[in-house]
Design a protein around this motif. Structure first.
Motif, PDB file in Angstrom:
ATOM      1  N   UNK A  59       0.754  -1.329   0.050  1.00 24.90           N
ATOM      2  CA  UNK A  59      -0.059   0.077   0.038  1.00 24.90           C
ATOM      3  C   UNK A  59       0.849   1.436   0.017  1.00 24.90           C
ATOM      4  N   UNK A  60       0.658   2.208  -0.934  1.00 33.99           N
ATOM      5  CA  UNK A  60       1.428   3.344  -1.109  1.00 33.99           C
ATOM      6  C   UNK A  60       0.814   4.437  -1.165  1.00 33.99           C
ATOM      7  N   UNK A  66      -2.195  10.498  -3.632  1.00 30.40           N
ATOM      8  CA  UNK A  66      -3.023   9.571  -4.206  1.00 30.40           C
ATOM      9  C   UNK A  66      -2.820   8.010  -3.556  1.00 30.40           C
ATOM     10  N   UNK A  67      -3.895   7.451  -2.988  1.00 35.28           N
ATOM     11  CA  UNK A  67      -3.637   6.126  -2.291  1.00 35.28           C
ATOM     12  C   UNK A  67      -3.572   4.972  -3.575  1.00 35.28           C
ATOM     13  N   UNK A 101      -7.983  -0.802 -11.607  1.00 39.25           N
ATOM     14  CA  UNK A 101      -7.680   0.270 -12.916  1.00 39.25           C
ATOM     15  C   UNK A 101      -6.110   0.480 -12.669  1.00 39.25           C
ATOM     16  N   UNK A 102      -5.517   0.396 -13.761  1.00 41.46           N
ATOM     17  CA  UNK A 102      -4.135   0.959 -14.004  1.00 41.46           C
ATOM     18  C   UNK A 102      -4.095   2.409 -13.664  1.00 41.46           C
ATOM     19  N   UNK A 103      -3.104   2.904 -12.947  1.00 41.50           N
ATOM     20  CA  UNK A 103      -3.016   4.415 -12.626  1.00 41.50           C
ATOM     21  C   UNK A 103      -1.633   4.965 -13.195  1.00 41.50           C
ATOM     22  N   UNK A 104      -0.547   3.980 -13.125  1.00 42.07           N
ATOM     23  CA  UNK A 104       0.705   4.554 -13.635  1.00 42.07           C
ATOM     24  C   UNK A 104       1.521   3.365 -13.742  1.00 42.07           C
ATOM     25  N   UNK A 118      -5.223   1.148  -8.556  1.00 36.13           N
ATOM     26  CA  UNK A 118      -6.207   2.010  -7.644  1.00 36.13           C
ATOM     27  C   UNK A 118      -6.248   1.032  -6.469  1.00 36.13           C
ATOM     28  N   UNK A 119      -6.079   1.538  -5.200  1.00 34.87           N
ATOM     29  CA  UNK A 119      -6.082   0.850  -3.916  1.00 34.87           C
ATOM     30  C   UNK A 119      -7.611   0.652  -3.522  1.00 34.87           C
TER      31      UNK A 119
END
Length: 485
Positions: A59-60, A66-67, A101-104, A118-119
């Motif tokens: 978890x980051x 942004x979580x 979903x892919x965020x980066x 997404x967390x």
């Protein structure tokens, strides 16, 4: 410490890179910071999974607050595995299969890659829901209701021409009444339209193999859920062959793990000592494993024999059973030096039974005396079962009560189908704990490759069990009629 508190302290956390994470092995300290290729920092608050030297998942928080769920790829194959994960997530999303979903997706400074999704706060896995249901009778309605959506989702995956190389209950997430499939690294695309039969059968067998073998006669509702979303399900013959291969591989893989250091087991080898313990139990059992004889001496004696000593002990109020395998004489000791100890045999067979779904007290740890390749005494630590043995529990004048009768049929049908003999099938080695029939004393248990060898051993087991009651009793007649011949 809750996530918000961790986040507040993460500003002062050490700055690591891929090499430092790889060097940290299984236990990188959290929180920590890691710098991305663009110079921004990612703060990892807590770890969710670590593949030592290869991958860290946690978890980051991003620099923008942004979580996220972060997958850090840190070995020499980082770029390839990172790209496979990225492609798999994209394939799932394009097919409409729910997945975070892919965020980066970017590089780390000084080597390695990171992928952020997404967390899903509050998400848990199907495995988390399955564990409290696993001990229930096969075909339990609540368990079927939990598992049907998995098979329906797998059908959707196959209908879209996608396969997944690592199907297990832990790769399905439950979040806000949604079921999501994760681990894009294991996803492969095979063109448009339904997946070809061999690969579909392999995937379906992989998921079925997560169930105990006691479920073999109860999977029809799960296969029906799969067929509702997959217009071309594999045929029974193809599925049966794939399931046999998958189970054989899974059994070999699992039994090999119980003797080597891995995610599930903590194993330590020295010239004079070998120890294996469930990694989740290692800290709690450390004092017991350091001095098993001292705990036996202060525990409650259950058996004191020439070949073994058994005691009930307590660790932090938790009852356990420790069994020490003794040496009767110098000749006996010499005869056992080159062979695996009876403790090692019981350790392996306990894990075999539990993998098959046959109830037995959980084997938690094993210690062996060693002199290089030679083996001495051994200590086996099991969960304590408070059940009553069948000799004391059952009335010879009547048939077993329905719950015990059903459990007897399930256990013995599974043992027989898997060609497993017990070797000392006394009624005192079968315990009823109020919910299931527990099989104990696995020193002589064996899974036979040969049908003929198993048939001979099975008849000996059968005769030994029946010998506990008069041949003219109602209980004897019921067992003789119900147990596989």
């Amino acid at each position: 410490m809750n996530p918000s508190t961790i986040a507040a302290t993460a500003h002062d956390a050490p700055l690591l890179d891929a090499a430092a994470l790889a060097h940290a092995g299984r236990t990188p300290a959290t929180p920590f910071r890691i710098r991305l290729a663009d110079g921004s920092e990612l703060r990892v608050l807590r770890l969710l999974r670590v593949l030592p030297g290869r991958r860290v998942v946690g978890e980051a928080l991003t620099a923008a607050g942004e979580h996220r769920l972060a997958k850090l790829f840190i070995d020499h194959r980082a770029a390839r595995n990172w790209q496979r994960e990225r492609d798999g997530i994209a394939a799932l999303a394009a097919a409409g299969i729910p997945t975070p979903a892919l965020a980066a997706a970017t590089a780390l400074e000084h080597g390695g890659q990171v992928l952020l999704t997404e967390f899903l706060s509050g998400a848990d896995t199907v495995l988390d829901h399955w564990r409290p249901l696993a001990a229930r009778p096969p075909g339990d309605a609540e368990a079927v209701a939990l598992l049907r959506p998995l098979f329906a989702l797998l059908g959707r995956l196959h209908a879209a021409g996608l396969s997944h190389d690592d199907l297990h209950f832990g790769n399905f997430l439950c979040h806000a009444d949604r079921l999501l499939l994760i681990d894009g690294d294991a996803v492969s695309a095979h063109g448009h339209g339904p997946l070809a039969e061999p690969r579909a059968a392999r995937d379906l067998a992989m998921l079925l193999a997560q169930l105990p073998r006691t479920w073999d006669d109860h999977v029809a509702p799960l296969l029906a859920a799969y067929a509702e979303t997959q217009p071309q399900p594999p045929g029974p013959s193809a599925l049966a062959e794939a399931l046999e291969r998958e189970r054989a591989w899974r059994l070999r893989d699992y039994l090999s793990k119980c003797g080597r250091d891995c995610t599930l087991f903590k194993v330590a080898k020295r010239f004079d000592r070998f120890s294996a313990v469930l990694r989740s139990e290692a800290a709690a059992l450390a004092p017991l494993l350091a001095a098993p004889d001292r705990h036996i001496d202060t525990g409650i004696a259950l058996k004191r024999g020439n070949t073994c000593t058994v005691a009930k002990v307590e660790i932090d109020g938790r009852p356990l059973v420790v069994k020490r395998y003794n040496r009767k004489s110098l000749r006996h000791a010499l005869s056992r030096l080159w062979r695996p100890s009876r403790g090692w045999h019981s350790w392996r067979e306990g894990h075999r039974l539990r993998l098959f779904g046959i109830p037995t007290p959980a084997p938690l740890a094993l210690v062996e005396e060693r002199w290089g390749p030679l083996r001495g005494r051994a200590w086996l630590v099991n969960e304590f079962c408070a059940g009553t043995d069948l000799l004391a529990l059952l009335d010879p004048a009547s048939e077993p009560p329905p719950p015990i009768a059903a459990s007897l049929r399930t256990v013995f049908d599974t043992l027989h189908r898997e060609r497993i003999s017990h070797g000392d099938l006394k009624a005192t080695n079968l315990l009823w704990d109020g919910a299931s029939l527990q099989v104990i004393d696995l020193d002589a248990m064996q899974q036979h490759r040969s049908a003929a060898s198993h048939a001979r051993a099975w008849q000996r087991d059968r005769r030994r069990l029946l010998r506990n009651w008069p041949a003219d009793s109602a209980l004897y007649r019921w067992l003789d009629a119900e147990l596989p011949h």
